[in-house]
Enzyme design. Structure first.
Site, PDB file in Angstrom:
ATOM      1  N   THR A  24     -78.914 -16.700  -2.080  1.00  0.00           N
ATOM      2  CA  THR A  24     -79.902 -17.448  -2.849  1.00  0.00           C
ATOM      3  C   THR A  24     -79.809 -18.942  -2.564  1.00  0.00           C
ATOM      4  O   THR A  24     -78.803 -19.439  -2.082  1.00  0.00           O
ATOM      5  CB  THR A  24     -79.733 -17.202  -4.360  1.00  0.00           C
ATOM      6  OG1 THR A  24     -78.453 -17.674  -4.772  1.00  0.00           O
ATOM      7  CG2 THR A  24     -79.880 -15.732  -4.704  1.00  0.00           C
ATOM      8  N   ASP A  25     -80.885 -19.638  -2.885  1.00  0.00           N
ATOM      9  CA  ASP A  25     -80.913 -21.091  -2.678  1.00  0.00           C
ATOM     10  C   ASP A  25     -80.771 -21.807  -4.021  1.00  0.00           C
ATOM     11  O   ASP A  25     -80.521 -21.180  -5.052  1.00  0.00           O
ATOM     12  CB  ASP A  25     -82.182 -21.504  -1.942  1.00  0.00           C
ATOM     13  CG  ASP A  25     -83.458 -21.146  -2.696  1.00  0.00           C
ATOM     14  OD1 ASP A  25     -83.402 -20.901  -3.931  1.00  0.00           O
ATOM     15  OD2 ASP A  25     -84.521 -21.118  -2.067  1.00  0.00           O
ATOM     16  N   GLN A  26     -80.962 -23.096  -4.013  1.00  0.00           N
ATOM     17  CA  GLN A  26     -80.784 -23.898  -5.231  1.00  0.00           C
ATOM     18  C   GLN A  26     -81.784 -23.520  -6.323  1.00  0.00           C
ATOM     19  O   GLN A  26     -81.522 -23.717  -7.502  1.00  0.00           O
ATOM     20  CB  GLN A  26     -80.911 -25.385  -4.890  1.00  0.00           C
ATOM     21  CG  GLN A  26     -80.505 -26.288  -6.026  1.00  0.00           C
ATOM     22  CD  GLN A  26     -80.463 -27.757  -5.601  1.00  0.00           C
ATOM     23  OE1 GLN A  26     -80.865 -28.105  -4.512  1.00  0.00           O
ATOM     24  NE2 GLN A  26     -79.974 -28.589  -6.488  1.00  0.00           N
ATOM     25  N   VAL A  29     -83.513 -18.279  -5.919  1.00  0.00           N
ATOM     26  CA  VAL A  29     -84.211 -17.176  -5.272  1.00  0.00           C
ATOM     27  C   VAL A  29     -83.617 -16.957  -3.877  1.00  0.00           C
ATOM     28  O   VAL A  29     -82.956 -17.835  -3.317  1.00  0.00           O
ATOM     29  CB  VAL A  29     -85.733 -17.420  -5.172  1.00  0.00           C
ATOM     30  CG1 VAL A  29     -86.339 -17.600  -6.559  1.00  0.00           C
ATOM     31  CG2 VAL A  29     -86.045 -18.622  -4.301  1.00  0.00           C
TER      32      VAL A  29
END
Length: 178
Positions: A24-26, A29
């Site tokens: 996931t990213d910041q 998601v």
């Protein structure tokens, strides 16, 4: 089978897993590039369920690199979601291969149902019912057969026994005809 003629669409094959935190990213998601990795997992497992392993292809001097990829994002996957990656062939020839994919968020019940394919029972395959879960990403990848020198090769000439074995396995599967 005419080695130039592409096949129909094979039946769906699938694998499931939970989204890991590092995917996931910041924003919380799944980072978009991870979907391509998941496509690879889907096609590798599909090929394995047909009775073949990518590693064995490479051992025979065949490579199958991606030449094009197309993804359509519908909804994001998030950390700890239960995901199913479905893959099927839309083209298999002596020169090239095209896969189609659907990545879906599925329930625990979907992941446990089916014959080794999350939520796909033989009845669902035969009736062409929709795949289970919420569609997150769909797409396709195109591939060409190469030798170890990265030169295009016709699989039916380079490995005729393997080509016949794969086309035979595709003919035997339920849900399609070559």
């Amino acid at each position: 089978m005419d080695s130039h003629k592409p096949v129909w669409a094979s039946r769906w094959y699938g694998t499931s897993f939970r989204v890991r935190y590092q995917e996931t990213d910041q924003m919380g998601v799944v980072y978009h590039a991870n979907y391509l990795t998941w496509f690879e997992s889907g096609r590798t497992e599909m090929f394995r369920r047909l009775g073949f392993a990518y590693r064995s292809l490479e051992g025979l001097g065949l490579l199958l690199p991606v030449t094009a990829a197309d993804l359509q994002f519908k909804s994001p996957a998030r950390y700890d979601d239960l995901i199913a990656v479905y893959a099927r062939l839309t083209t298999f020839s002596a020169l090239r291969v095209v896969y189609e994919y659907e990545i879906r968020r599925v329930s625990e019940a979907d992941a446990e149902a089916g014959d080794g394919v999350p939520g796909i029972t033989r009845a669902r395959m035969a009736d062409s019912q929709p795949l289970p879960g919420e569609l997150l990403v769909s797409g396709s990848t195109n591939h060409v057969w190469l030798n170890k020198e990265w030169k295009p090769v016709r699989m039916d000439r380079a490995q005729p026994e393997l080509f016949r074995a794969i086309t035979g396995a595709l003919k035997e599967e339920e849900g399609g005809a070559v």
